[in-house]
Design an enzyme around this catalytic site. Structure first.
Site, PDB file in Angstrom:
ATOM      1  N   TYR A  15       0.815  -1.225   0.000  1.00  0.00           N
ATOM      2  CA  TYR A  15       0.000   0.000   0.000  1.00  0.00           C
ATOM      3  C   TYR A  15       0.848   1.274   0.000  1.00  0.00           C
ATOM      4  O   TYR A  15       0.310   2.372  -0.156  1.00  0.00           O
ATOM      5  CB  TYR A  15      -0.919   0.027   1.231  1.00  0.00           C
ATOM      6  CG  TYR A  15      -1.895  -1.112   1.268  1.00  0.00           C
ATOM      7  CD1 TYR A  15      -2.921  -1.212   0.330  1.00  0.00           C
ATOM      8  CD2 TYR A  15      -1.793  -2.107   2.234  1.00  0.00           C
ATOM      9  CE1 TYR A  15      -3.820  -2.268   0.361  1.00  0.00           C
ATOM     10  CE2 TYR A  15      -2.692  -3.169   2.269  1.00  0.00           C
ATOM     11  CZ  TYR A  15      -3.702  -3.236   1.327  1.00  0.00           C
ATOM     12  OH  TYR A  15      -4.591  -4.284   1.359  1.00  0.00           O
ATOM     13  N   HIS A  20      -4.511   5.888  -1.990  1.00  0.00           N
ATOM     14  CA  HIS A  20      -5.248   5.774  -0.727  1.00  0.00           C
ATOM     15  C   HIS A  20      -4.366   6.100   0.480  1.00  0.00           C
ATOM     16  O   HIS A  20      -4.865   6.356   1.563  1.00  0.00           O
ATOM     17  CB  HIS A  20      -5.795   4.349  -0.609  1.00  0.00           C
ATOM     18  CG  HIS A  20      -7.128   4.247   0.069  1.00  0.00           C
ATOM     19  ND1 HIS A  20      -8.063   5.251   0.092  1.00  0.00           N
ATOM     20  CD2 HIS A  20      -7.691   3.212   0.766  1.00  0.00           C
ATOM     21  CE1 HIS A  20      -9.141   4.843   0.755  1.00  0.00           C
ATOM     22  NE2 HIS A  20      -8.926   3.622   1.188  1.00  0.00           N
ATOM     23  N   TYR A  64      -5.347  -0.282   9.747  1.00  0.00           N
ATOM     24  CA  TYR A  64      -5.921  -0.314   8.404  1.00  0.00           C
ATOM     25  C   TYR A  64      -7.030   0.728   8.322  1.00  0.00           C
ATOM     26  O   TYR A  64      -7.622   1.120   9.330  1.00  0.00           O
ATOM     27  CB  TYR A  64      -6.410  -1.703   7.976  1.00  0.00           C
ATOM     28  CG  TYR A  64      -5.257  -2.636   7.677  1.00  0.00           C
ATOM     29  CD1 TYR A  64      -4.568  -2.552   6.474  1.00  0.00           C
ATOM     30  CD2 TYR A  64      -4.819  -3.557   8.623  1.00  0.00           C
ATOM     31  CE1 TYR A  64      -3.485  -3.382   6.212  1.00  0.00           C
ATOM     32  CE2 TYR A  64      -3.736  -4.389   8.370  1.00  0.00           C
ATOM     33  CZ  TYR A  64      -3.077  -4.295   7.149  1.00  0.00           C
ATOM     34  OH  TYR A  64      -1.994  -5.095   6.906  1.00  0.00           O
ATOM     35  N   ASN A  66     -10.140   1.005   7.442  1.00  0.00           N
ATOM     36  CA  ASN A  66     -11.514   0.834   7.913  1.00  0.00           C
ATOM     37  C   ASN A  66     -11.674   0.949   9.423  1.00  0.00           C
ATOM     38  O   ASN A  66     -12.790   1.038   9.914  1.00  0.00           O
ATOM     39  CB  ASN A  66     -12.078  -0.516   7.439  1.00  0.00           C
ATOM     40  CG  ASN A  66     -12.184  -0.582   5.930  1.00  0.00           C
ATOM     41  OD1 ASN A  66     -11.910   0.394   5.226  1.00  0.00           O
ATOM     42  ND2 ASN A  66     -12.582  -1.720   5.424  1.00  0.00           N
ATOM     43  N   ASP A  91      -7.240  10.937   1.177  1.00  0.00           N
ATOM     44  CA  ASP A  91      -7.447  10.995  -0.271  1.00  0.00           C
ATOM     45  C   ASP A  91      -8.922  11.259  -0.557  1.00  0.00           C
ATOM     46  O   ASP A  91      -9.778  10.854   0.225  1.00  0.00           O
ATOM     47  CB  ASP A  91      -7.023   9.671  -0.915  1.00  0.00           C
ATOM     48  CG  ASP A  91      -7.796   8.475  -0.355  1.00  0.00           C
ATOM     49  OD1 ASP A  91      -7.694   8.234   0.864  1.00  0.00           O
ATOM     50  OD2 ASP A  91      -8.504   7.800  -1.115  1.00  0.00           O
ATOM     51  N   ASN A 112     -14.070   5.206   3.792  1.00  0.00           N
ATOM     52  CA  ASN A 112     -14.145   4.272   4.924  1.00  0.00           C
ATOM     53  C   ASN A 112     -13.374   4.742   6.149  1.00  0.00           C
ATOM     54  O   ASN A 112     -13.782   4.497   7.281  1.00  0.00           O
ATOM     55  CB  ASN A 112     -13.654   2.885   4.513  1.00  0.00           C
ATOM     56  CG  ASN A 112     -14.619   2.217   3.553  1.00  0.00           C
ATOM     57  OD1 ASN A 112     -15.798   2.541   3.523  1.00  0.00           O
ATOM     58  ND2 ASN A 112     -14.114   1.292   2.754  1.00  0.00           N
TER      59      ASN A 112
END
Length: 191
Positions: A15, A20, A64, A66, A91, A112
């Site tokens: 990532y 993101h 993470y 979420n 973002d 999220n």
């Protein structure tokens, strides 16, 4: 005066430096600019920098995306920082790559990370810096787009916007949110 700057993203090499994860990249640029260093701490990579009498607690949640709210809530509480002295960087698909926007409040807009923060804090009234990433992807390919790396022709503009975002954080810290909004909200970033 204590502030919390939270950059949203996902941990893990796959990532790193994706669209993101721009929240992580902006906060890292800010921390490094001010001589700070991250360490792996409770629910987040954490750094503390002191600038002209202000203590700036910087976090990149390791929960993470979420579950970002869990980390933001924890650090706000631990450091006893009021919501209006926090800034969350993320973002935003709804803004073109040439734009950024700061607001003192606002909905999650389908993000999220913001949805999680909103659920944990039970409010949408906290400052956010939205870093436009555009929405140039085919129907049904949103996840691949946001989790994808920047295109070569976007990289220079992204670098410029990261610099401008760190300056906007400094403006937020020393002159307040109105001044930071005036600095970036109606700007068009181009090379």
């Amino acid at each position: 005066m204590k502030y919390l700057i939270a950059g949203l993203g996902n941990i893990g090499n796959e990532y790193a430096h994706t669209r993101h994860n721009i929240g992580f990249d902006v906060v890292a640029a800010f921390v490094f600019k001010h001589g700070g260093e991250f360490k792996n701490d409770r629910l987040a990579y954490h750094a503390e920098v002191k600038i002209k009498g202000r203590t700036v607690v910087c976090v990149c949640p390791t929960t993470y995306m979420n579950l970002s709210g869990k980390a933001v809530q924890y650090w706000l509480g631990k450091e006893k920082i009021p919501l209006e002295r926090s800034l969350t960087i993320l973002d935003d698909l709804a803004l073109p790559l040439s734009k950024m926007r700061i607001k003192p409040a606002g909905s999650d807009g389908g993000h999220n990370g913001l949805r999680s923060i909103q659920a944990h804090l039970n409010t949408t009234a906290y400052p956010k810096l939205r870093f436009g990433i555009g929405n140039d992807f085919p129907k049904g390919m949103q996840a691949d787009f946001v989790l994808g790396k920047w295109n070569k022709d976007e990289e220079a503009l992204v670098k410029l916007k990261i610099e401008k975002a760190t300056e906007a954080i400094e403006t937020f810290l020393f002159q307040g949110i109105e001044a930071a909004m005036n600095e970036i909200n109606n700007k068009e970033y181009t090379l």
